[in-house]
Design an enzyme around this catalytic site. Structure first.
Site, mmCIF file in Angstrom:
data_model
loop_
_atom_site.group_PDB
_atom_site.id
_atom_site.type_symbol
_atom_site.label_atom_id
_atom_site.label_comp_id
_atom_site.label_asym_id
_atom_site.label_seq_id
_atom_site.Cartn_x
_atom_site.Cartn_y
_atom_site.Cartn_z
ATOM 1 N N ARG A 149 23.210 32.664 23.082
ATOM 2 C CA ARG A 149 23.447 31.714 21.986
ATOM 3 C C ARG A 149 24.781 31.957 21.281
ATOM 4 O O ARG A 149 24.891 31.796 20.064
ATOM 5 C CB ARG A 149 22.300 31.742 20.967
ATOM 6 N N SER B 211 15.183 25.860 16.529
ATOM 7 C CA SER B 211 14.861 27.290 16.509
ATOM 8 C C SER B 211 15.694 28.002 15.442
ATOM 9 O O SER B 211 16.917 27.948 15.470
ATOM 10 C CB SER B 211 15.127 27.917 17.872
ATOM 11 N N GLU C 13 19.695 31.959 14.365
ATOM 12 C CA GLU C 13 20.238 31.113 15.437
ATOM 13 C C GLU C 13 20.862 29.858 14.831
ATOM 14 O O GLU C 13 21.892 29.384 15.274
ATOM 15 C CB GLU C 13 19.148 30.729 16.446
#
Length: 293
Positions: free
Chosen positions: A166, A215, A285
């Site tokens: 990520r 998320s 995130e």
């Protein structure tokens, strides 16, 4: 501000443009007419002015004090997807994951079905190495086309993006204007069936019809973030109108009138509770940008 051919708006509200529907305004919002418009604008812009790209705002908290400098939003001129060869697509930075995966399906290109589940644009998920269902952008990316903060156009190969989980090493202020993805030959019917399976699984497990940000926390090595949040007793936890989703507790929700401060503070409370329970400090995130009030 430099002259533009696209749309340049001062003090532009960003809440309507992001999934959480909260947060302040952009000092300037620039929607370029085309890539030359973007390059000319950035090259003429005072180098001290910060620049940030904005896609669909699906994984973003815009703080209540707004975003200083220029927010660049790529619209329809950057949303085209075309097939280069039997297994390769060139995609504009403003194209959605749904458009990319649907075009791949129709062209008989497998391997990019997972993009159906990423609620963002090519620019966003290339920058973040977006992923789901066991695959990441780095698994299919050939190269990315970017405009640097200086206005210079560059093409960056996979290795130059420095991908990790990520995260990319894309330079600060760079805007992803396009990407080339390579999959493999497959039957459109099989690709469509996999996309339908992914869509149904997401619908069943995630609060997709809520004001959310996707998320919230990265999965720590050897753990699933949602399980750590659940074990810490945070399912359904609230702060003002912000809530940890009861359906999937790695999602935060805006139940109505939550401020971005409420949402971010709830996330920090969850991190502290998880640390106290499991010893694991979760990493955000969701991208958090702008000025807090």
């Amino acid at each position: 501000m430099p002259r533009v051919r696209g749309r340049l708006t001062a003090d532009a509200p960003l809440a309507p443009l992001v999934w959480f529907k909260s947060g302040g305004s952009a000092e300037w919002l620039f929607e370029p007419a085309d890539i030359d418009d973007l390059c000319d604008f950035l090259s003429a812009l005072d180098p001290a002015v910060p620049v940030m790209g904005l896609g669909l705002g699906s994984n973003l908290i815009v703080r209540d004090g707004g975003v200083p400098g220029v927010v660049v939003r790529l619209g329809k001129p950057f949303a085209k997807v075309e097939r280069l060869d039997p297994v390769t697509l060139r995609c504009g930075g403003g194209a959605s994951g749904i458009l990319v995966s649907s075009t791949a399906r129709d062209a008989g290109i497998g391997g990019v079905e997972f993009l159906r589940s990423i609620p963002g644009t090519v620019g966003g998920f290339v920058r973040m190495n977006g992923g789901a269902y066991g695959r990441e952008v780095k698994d299919v990316l050939v190269e990315a086309e970017v405009v640097l903060r200086s206005g210079e156009r560059r093409t960056l190969g996979l290795a130059e993006l420095g991908y990790s989980y990520r995260h990319s090493q894309l330079p600060e202020g760079a805007i992803v204007t396009g990407a080339t993805f390579r999959g493999h030959a497959a039957e459109p019917a099989a690709i469509g069936a996999e996309m339908d399976r992914i869509a149904a699984e997401r619908e069943a497990s995630q609060p997709l019809r809520s004001k959310t940000g996707g998320s919230t926390f990265k999965n720590p090595q050897g753990h699933k973030a949602w399980q750590l949040v659940d074990q810490a007793g945070c399912r359904g936890l609230t702060r003002g109108d912000a809530q940890v989703s009861e359906k999937h507790c790695n999602f935060l929700l805006n139940l109505g009138a939550a401020t971005s401060a409420d949402i971010e503070a709830l996330g920090e409370e969850v991190r502290e509770k998880v640390k106290a329970k499991s010893g694991v400090m979760l990493e955000w995130e969701i991208q958090r940008v702008g000025v807090a009030l």
